[in-house]
Enzyme design. Structure first.
Site, mmCIF file in Angstrom:
data_model
loop_
_atom_site.group_PDB
_atom_site.id
_atom_site.type_symbol
_atom_site.label_atom_id
_atom_site.label_comp_id
_atom_site.label_asym_id
_atom_site.label_seq_id
_atom_site.Cartn_x
_atom_site.Cartn_y
_atom_site.Cartn_z
ATOM 1 N N SER A 82 1.503 3.658 -1.015
ATOM 2 C CA SER A 82 2.522 4.232 -0.127
ATOM 3 C C SER A 82 2.737 3.456 1.163
ATOM 4 O O SER A 82 3.613 3.817 1.956
ATOM 5 C CB SER A 82 2.184 5.686 0.199
ATOM 6 N N LYS A 124 0.917 4.330 8.679
ATOM 7 C CA LYS A 124 1.074 4.881 7.326
ATOM 8 C C LYS A 124 -0.175 4.675 6.487
ATOM 9 O O LYS A 124 -0.830 3.640 6.556
ATOM 10 C CB LYS A 124 2.261 4.196 6.639
ATOM 11 N N LYS A 138 6.273 2.497 1.821
ATOM 12 C CA LYS A 138 7.255 3.315 2.534
ATOM 13 C C LYS A 138 7.512 2.816 3.954
ATOM 14 O O LYS A 138 8.515 3.206 4.563
ATOM 15 C CB LYS A 138 6.794 4.769 2.563
ATOM 16 N N SER A 171 4.265 11.820 2.874
ATOM 17 C CA SER A 171 4.391 10.623 2.021
ATOM 18 C C SER A 171 5.144 10.978 0.747
ATOM 19 O O SER A 171 4.760 10.599 -0.365
ATOM 20 C CB SER A 171 3.015 10.039 1.692
#
Length: 392
Positions: free
Chosen positions: A64, A226, A67, A124
């Site tokens: 992730s 993140k 992202k 997420s």
């Protein structure tokens, strides 16, 4: 005789199968070779200097962390006016069908751009990531091509994106160094939207979603960015923290658990803030190359422009950046306004920076020493103005 022939045939088939399993194809050999060892890097976001590096060039699955690039492109679309924060985006069946983690969006419903951003930042959410991708490029595959192209613009030479979410894909790969460059670019290029990464929770349809990045509340100075996890990658994190006007960006790949990953990040940041001269051990020539490439990725300013722009050089090699805009006039106005807010800034040193690879005009006030720039940013932030120290 017949039994002997059958036994021989079984033996040959078994041997053939064993060989087929043990002989990797050329295609698979190009994939990230993930093991239980972590990869990490820590950089000074202002100078690009590498303060720590360990397996920072090994190919890894981003999970992730993908992202971050998804949101980078969404923020570009917001800056250019192609998207609006309160614009409602359609949820396709494809987006709604993404695997968890997700918000649980239903096909045919709509969600605002801002809600989708917050869903990506905190939960997420894979469904929200695809909704945003389709909102920018109509399809996730087309968006992934834009992601990879942007990675090249930012100096991320080892990164390939195949989707907007980070869900498992054997061709989607990156390195710790590339992710550090992306994290620093996010802070530098999108100061208006970067604060979204500091949101600790987000409520959607009556359900509260806590940010997966627990360091936001556990480490002084962390304001993003993140987390990521798939089984093939382990637990990953890109974190950015500021103390006394100095910003560091750290990356950890491959933690066995989220807590182990977070603990390693804390050690990196502690060491970085404690001693800015700590550098990665090993071959000195390799280290110089690492620093040079990281600095280029973090601070991609046209050399020719910097050499000819007297406003940028001024009294020192640093400037404060107070925004990035789609129009030069808007950037110039904001730069001049910022210069008036701080006594040590001079309005004549306000200027607009734009290198050949960017669509955006960066509002800056230059001619500063590093300490002057840090102090100016401190004052500007106390007055509600986003600010970032950059090298010129």
């Amino acid at each position: 005789m017949r039994r002997l022939m059958v036994a021989l045939l079984v033996t040959l088939l078994a041997a053939s199968g064993a060989w087929a399993k043990s002989a990797p194809s050329k295609k698979s050999s190009a994939r990230p070779q993930v093991d239980n060892r972590t990869a990490s890097i820590l950089i000074d976001a202002e100078t690009g200097a590498v303060l720590h590096g360990d397996r920072e060039d090994e190919l890894r699955y981003p999970a992730s962390l993908t992202k971050i690039m998804t949101l980078y492109l969404v923020f570009e679309a917001l800056e250019s006016g192609r998207l609006k924060l309160h614009q409602r985006l359609h949820v396709s069946g494809f987006a709604a069908g993404q695997e968890p983690s997700k918000l649980g969006l239903k096909p045919g419903e709509t969600i605002t751009v801002e809600a989708a951003i917050l869903g990506v930042v905190t939960k997420s959410a894979n469904d929200a990531a695809v909704v945003l991708a389709e909102g920018v490029a109509r399809s996730e595959s087309a968006f992934a091509e834009l992601m990879t192209a942007k990675a090249r613009e930012l100096g991320m030479s080892s990164t390939v994106f195949q989707n907007a979410s980070g869900l498992p894909n054997s061709a989607q790969q990156t390195t710790a160094r590339d992710m550090a460059a992306l994290g620093a670019a996010m802070v530098r290029d999108h100061p208006r939207y970067y604060p979204y990464f500091s949101r600790e929770s987000f409520s959607f349809d009556g359900v509260a979603h806590a940010n997966h990045n627990k360091l936001l509340s556990r480490y002084d100075g962390v304001d993003g960015i993140k987390t990521g996890f798939i089984r093939a990658s382990g637990f990953n994190l890109v974190a950015s923290a500021v103390r006394d006007g100095r910003r560091l960006v750290g990356v950890v790949f491959g933690g066995n658990t989220a807590s182990v990953r977070d603990a390693q990040m804390v050690k990196l940041l502690d060491a970085g803030f404690r001693d800015s001269s700590t550098m990665v051990a090993g071959n000195s020539s390799k280290l110089r190359a690492v620093v040079a490439r990281a600095a280029k990725a973090v601070n991609p300013i046209s050399t020719a422009q910097a050499a000819t722009d007297e406003k940028a050089s001024g009294r020192g090699g640093y400037a404060v950046q107070v925004g990035a805009f789609g129009r030069a006039q808007a950037a110039e106005q904001v730069a001049r306004k910022a210069a008036k807010l701080v006594p040590q800034l001079d309005e004549k040193d306000a200027y607009v920076d734009r290198d050949g690879r960017s669509k955006y005009f960066r509002a800056r006030v230059g001619g500063l020493s590093l300490n002057e720039a840090r102090e100016a940013c401190r004052v500007l932030k106390s007055k509600g103005q986003d600010c970032l120290v950059v090298g010129t």
